[in-house]
Design a protein around this motif. Structure first.
Motif, mmCIF file in Angstrom:
data_model
loop_
_atom_site.group_PDB
_atom_site.id
_atom_site.type_symbol
_atom_site.label_atom_id
_atom_site.label_comp_id
_atom_site.label_asym_id
_atom_site.label_seq_id
_atom_site.Cartn_x
_atom_site.Cartn_y
_atom_site.Cartn_z
ATOM 1 N N VAL A 108 0.841 -1.205 0.000
ATOM 2 C CA VAL A 108 0.000 0.000 0.000
ATOM 3 C C VAL A 108 0.870 1.248 0.000
ATOM 4 O O VAL A 108 0.631 2.196 -0.768
ATOM 5 N N LEU A 109 1.910 1.264 0.830
ATOM 6 C CA LEU A 109 2.803 2.418 0.906
ATOM 7 C C LEU A 109 3.556 2.633 -0.412
ATOM 8 O O LEU A 109 3.718 3.775 -0.860
ATOM 9 N N ARG A 110 4.005 1.555 -1.032
ATOM 10 C CA ARG A 110 4.716 1.684 -2.313
ATOM 11 C C ARG A 110 3.787 2.219 -3.396
ATOM 12 O O ARG A 110 4.201 3.057 -4.220
ATOM 13 N N ASN A 111 2.550 1.756 -3.407
ATOM 14 C CA ASN A 111 1.585 2.239 -4.398
ATOM 15 C C ASN A 111 1.264 3.715 -4.197
ATOM 16 O O ASN A 111 1.085 4.469 -5.158
ATOM 17 N N ILE A 112 1.184 4.134 -2.931
ATOM 18 C CA ILE A 112 0.950 5.552 -2.636
ATOM 19 C C ILE A 112 2.112 6.385 -3.183
ATOM 20 O O ILE A 112 1.913 7.415 -3.830
ATOM 21 N N LYS A 113 3.327 5.913 -2.919
ATOM 22 C CA LYS A 113 4.515 6.658 -3.345
ATOM 23 C C LYS A 113 4.621 6.745 -4.857
ATOM 24 O O LYS A 113 4.968 7.795 -5.417
#
Length: 376
Positions: A216-221
């Motif tokens: 989720v964090l990688r997709n946000i970034k």
């Protein structure tokens, strides 16, 4: 999650020195540190010193302008619009709420909206500023778009927290919450611990529930799609539309009223653009302020004393847990994730602060002993 206890005075002194090394004045460093420390003292770890690495990166990249000063660009006796000129969010927030408080004391109400700022910490800090002076305080902020609207698969909203505080006895009413189901900081904490998040907290790039915090964090970034769910989760059956609607209210109060950026245009190409909202209200415009305070105090007490569910012995009112947390942390220290200390060590090395003076070898991987409960 591996945590250690750090004394409040040690952490406060460390943060003050770090921010001075970044170029902030003694007074400015104290304000920024105060906002961060209140979060940790209240037990809101996601917005406390674990955010230091975010400010380090923002200042290093030039997104946060250390010497920027907030400017009043429109003003009436009861309102103002502030341009933060991409400065430090805590300093802009402190300036803006003080202006709202001043107007409330003069006219009964003060409303200030802000554009071109950066992350300002916990919204509750600013609501508390007004409450501490006998006023009703409100604050809200938008942020980078990391929340997916109900039935969507692209992040369009921020976590968009709002806070409200009002004097009462034996302690004030204090409410501070994101309009998302959790904050980004919660995902960061789970990712550090390499633990899955609950199923309704986030979605993958296709809008489906996802328990992998790192994904989720990688997709946000990368802006690949997906993100954090609104309060209520991913579907209307659990009230997702209510969290989505509350986020829209925050977007209107912050980005729209200030003529600034909505969350889907924040934090793009190293430009912050975060917008805030502040309000202070003098209860005396509605009647005797002491009577109003007593009325709220009675209601809160009635709630606390109302019948409890089977197996439960206590009903908390908003602000009570923060009071209890404060007493514990001032005595026993704040809980800090060992990986957060590692990030703080990197930050200290970057600005030239003697990390060991404050924390010994805590956070230095080769020396870390999880059975060592020494406080620094």
């Amino acid at each position: 999650m591996a945590h250690v206890k750090i004394r409040v005075d040690s952490m406060k002194a460390f943060c003050n020195e770090v921010f001075k090394k970044f170029g902030f004045t003694e007074e400015e460093s104290s304000i920024i540190t105060d906002v961060l420390m209140l979060s940790d003292i209240y037990g809101i770890e996601s917005h406390g010193v674990q955010r230091l690495v975010r400010y380090h990166k923002g200042i290093e990249s030039g997104m946060i302008k250390v010497h920027a000063k907030p400017e009043i660009v429109k003003e009436t006796p009861v309102s103002a619009v502030i341009d933060g000129h991409e400065g430090m969010g805590q300093l802009i927030g402190h300036f803006s709420m003080n202006l709202a408080i001043k107007k409330a004391k003069e006219t009964g109400i003060g409303i200030v909206t802000v554009r071109e700022s950066n992350h300002y910490g916990i919204a509750g800090y600013y609501a508390k500023m007004a409450c501490d002076q006998g006023l009703i305080g409100m604050s809200a902020t938008n942020s980078e778009a990391i929340v997916v609207p109900t039935f969507g698969k692209k992040a369009m909203l921020g976590t968009d927290p709002m806070a409200f505080s009002m004097p009462a006895e034996p302690y004030p009413f204090f409410f501070d919450a994101a309009t998302s189901i959790v904050t980004r900081g919660k995902f960061e904490m789970y990712n550090k611990a390499e633990e899955p998040v609950p199923r309704m907290w986030g979605t993958d790039e296709n809008g489906h529930p996802c328990t992998d915090a790192g994904r989720v964090l990688r997709n946000i970034k990368s802006k690949a799609g997906g993100g954090i769910s609104p309060l209520g989760g991913v579907d209307e059956v659990y009230g997702s539309h209510k969290g989505y609607g509350n986020a829209m209210v925050v977007e209107i109060l912050t980005g729209i009223l200030s003529n600034g950026l909505t969350s889907n245009h924040n934090l793009i190409n190293n430009h912050g653009g975060t917008c805030h909202f502040f309000a202070a209200i003098d209860p005396s415009i509605f009647g005797n302020p002491e009577m109003i305070k007593n009325h709220l105090s009675t209601f809160l007490d009635e709630i606390r004393e109302s019948p409890k569910r089977d197996g439960k012995t206590k009903i908390y009112t908003h602000g009570e847990k923060e009071v209890l947390a404060t007493a514990d942390r001032m005595k026993n220290g704040i809980d800090v994730d060992i990986k957060t200390l590692e990030e703080m060590k990197d930050c200290a090395d970057y600005v030239g602060v003697d990390y060991y003076k404050y924390f010994g070898y805590l956070g230095v991987k080769i020396f870390y002993n999880p059975d060592d409960h020494t406080q620094y």
